[in-house]
Design a protein around this motif. Structure first.
Motif, PDB file in Angstrom:
ATOM      1  N   VAL A  77      21.288  15.608  -4.413  1.00  0.00           N
ATOM      2  CA  VAL A  77      21.089  14.456  -3.534  1.00  0.00           C
ATOM      3  C   VAL A  77      21.074  13.177  -4.361  1.00  0.00           C
ATOM      4  O   VAL A  77      20.729  13.186  -5.542  1.00  0.00           O
ATOM      5  CB  VAL A  77      19.782  14.563  -2.712  1.00  0.00           C
ATOM      6  CG1 VAL A  77      19.817  15.789  -1.820  1.00  0.00           C
ATOM      7  CG2 VAL A  77      18.556  14.576  -3.591  1.00  0.00           C
ATOM      8  N   ASN A  78      21.456  12.085  -3.727  1.00  0.00           N
ATOM      9  CA  ASN A  78      21.403  10.786  -4.387  1.00  0.00           C
ATOM     10  C   ASN A  78      20.712   9.735  -3.509  1.00  0.00           C
ATOM     11  O   ASN A  78      20.788   8.548  -3.776  1.00  0.00           O
ATOM     12  CB  ASN A  78      22.799  10.309  -4.794  1.00  0.00           C
ATOM     13  CG  ASN A  78      23.755  10.201  -3.623  1.00  0.00           C
ATOM     14  OD1 ASN A  78      23.443  10.577  -2.503  1.00  0.00           O
ATOM     15  ND2 ASN A  78      24.945   9.685  -3.892  1.00  0.00           N
ATOM     16  N   LEU A  79      20.021  10.212  -2.471  1.00  0.00           N
ATOM     17  CA  LEU A  79      19.293   9.329  -1.571  1.00  0.00           C
ATOM     18  C   LEU A  79      18.123  10.105  -0.978  1.00  0.00           C
ATOM     19  O   LEU A  79      18.272  11.274  -0.590  1.00  0.00           O
ATOM     20  CB  LEU A  79      20.217   8.842  -0.450  1.00  0.00           C
ATOM     21  CG  LEU A  79      19.614   8.036   0.688  1.00  0.00           C
ATOM     22  CD1 LEU A  79      19.068   6.706   0.183  1.00  0.00           C
ATOM     23  CD2 LEU A  79      20.649   7.802   1.776  1.00  0.00           C
ATOM     24  N   ILE A  80      16.974   9.472  -0.927  1.00  0.00           N
ATOM     25  CA  ILE A  80      15.792  10.050  -0.286  1.00  0.00           C
ATOM     26  C   ILE A  80      15.331   9.050   0.763  1.00  0.00           C
ATOM     27  O   ILE A  80      15.232   7.853   0.478  1.00  0.00           O
ATOM     28  CB  ILE A  80      14.665  10.298  -1.309  1.00  0.00           C
ATOM     29  CG1 ILE A  80      15.097  11.356  -2.323  1.00  0.00           C
ATOM     30  CG2 ILE A  80      13.372  10.707  -0.604  1.00  0.00           C
ATOM     31  CD1 ILE A  80      14.160  11.491  -3.510  1.00  0.00           C
ATOM     32  N   GLU A  81      15.083   9.539   1.967  1.00  0.00           N
ATOM     33  CA  GLU A  81      14.547   8.675   3.012  1.00  0.00           C
ATOM     34  C   GLU A  81      13.183   9.200   3.443  1.00  0.00           C
ATOM     35  O   GLU A  81      13.027  10.383   3.723  1.00  0.00           O
ATOM     36  CB  GLU A  81      15.480   8.602   4.212  1.00  0.00           C
ATOM     37  CG  GLU A  81      16.714   7.787   3.925  1.00  0.00           C
ATOM     38  CD  GLU A  81      17.569   7.528   5.149  1.00  0.00           C
ATOM     39  OE1 GLU A  81      17.303   8.106   6.221  1.00  0.00           O
ATOM     40  OE2 GLU A  81      18.520   6.736   5.024  1.00  0.00           O
ATOM     41  N   ILE A  82      12.219   8.288   3.475  1.00  0.00           N
ATOM     42  CA  ILE A  82      10.881   8.598   3.965  1.00  0.00           C
ATOM     43  C   ILE A  82      10.727   7.895   5.310  1.00  0.00           C
ATOM     44  O   ILE A  82      10.835   6.663   5.381  1.00  0.00           O
ATOM     45  CB  ILE A  82       9.785   8.109   2.999  1.00  0.00           C
ATOM     46  CG1 ILE A  82       9.955   8.727   1.610  1.00  0.00           C
ATOM     47  CG2 ILE A  82       8.405   8.433   3.569  1.00  0.00           C
ATOM     48  CD1 ILE A  82       9.014   8.154   0.559  1.00  0.00           C
ATOM     49  N   ASP A  83      10.534   8.657   6.362  1.00  0.00           N
ATOM     50  CA  ASP A  83      10.321   8.072   7.684  1.00  0.00           C
ATOM     51  C   ASP A  83       8.898   7.542   7.774  1.00  0.00           C
ATOM     52  O   ASP A  83       7.945   8.258   7.477  1.00  0.00           O
ATOM     53  CB  ASP A  83      10.528   9.115   8.788  1.00  0.00           C
ATOM     54  CG  ASP A  83      11.952   9.640   8.842  1.00  0.00           C
ATOM     55  OD1 ASP A  83      12.847   8.988   8.277  1.00  0.00           O
ATOM     56  OD2 ASP A  83      12.161  10.703   9.447  1.00  0.00           O
TER      57      ASP A  83
END
Length: 113
Positions: A72-78
């Motif tokens: 992965v090259n992106l992490i999203e925290i809602d």
């Protein structure tokens, strides 16, 4: 629409193996794995969701499933709909810990002020 925090390498070229990300999130940050590259953690009664994503070099992505993704090259925290200062501070600390661990950045366009 929901609020989220994006964390990534400055130009999206640096990737993290999914097993390394999973181990870090579950062992160091106390997240629970929900499914491949999807994690959750309860913070003062509110659920915080985190997703590891494989994005293109401008940060865009589209997917039906995360199965089979190995890096992965992106992490999203809602960010939960209902927050308070303590929840926001905790999410901010999580985001900063991730950036320090992987030498990534918090996207200026999303999330934390």
């Amino acid at each position: 629409m929901y609020d989220y925090i994006s964390i990534h390498y400055h130009d999206y070229t640096n990737k993290i193996r999914t097993d390394i990300l999973e181990n870090y999130l579950t062992r160091s940050l106390g997240f629970t794995k929900v499914s491949h590259l999807r994690f959750t953690k309860e913070v003062i009664g509110e659920v915080v969701n985190l997703t590891g994503i494989h994005a293109n070099l401008n940060g865009s992505y589209a997917f039906n499933t995360l199965e089979g993704i190995e890096e992965v090259n992106l992490i999203e925290i809602d960010v939960p709909r209902y927050t308070n200062d303590i929840i926001e501070k905790t999410i901010s600390e999580i985001a900063v810990q991730i950036t320090k661990e992987f030498s990534w950045i918090i996207d200026e366009d999303h999330g934390l002020n």
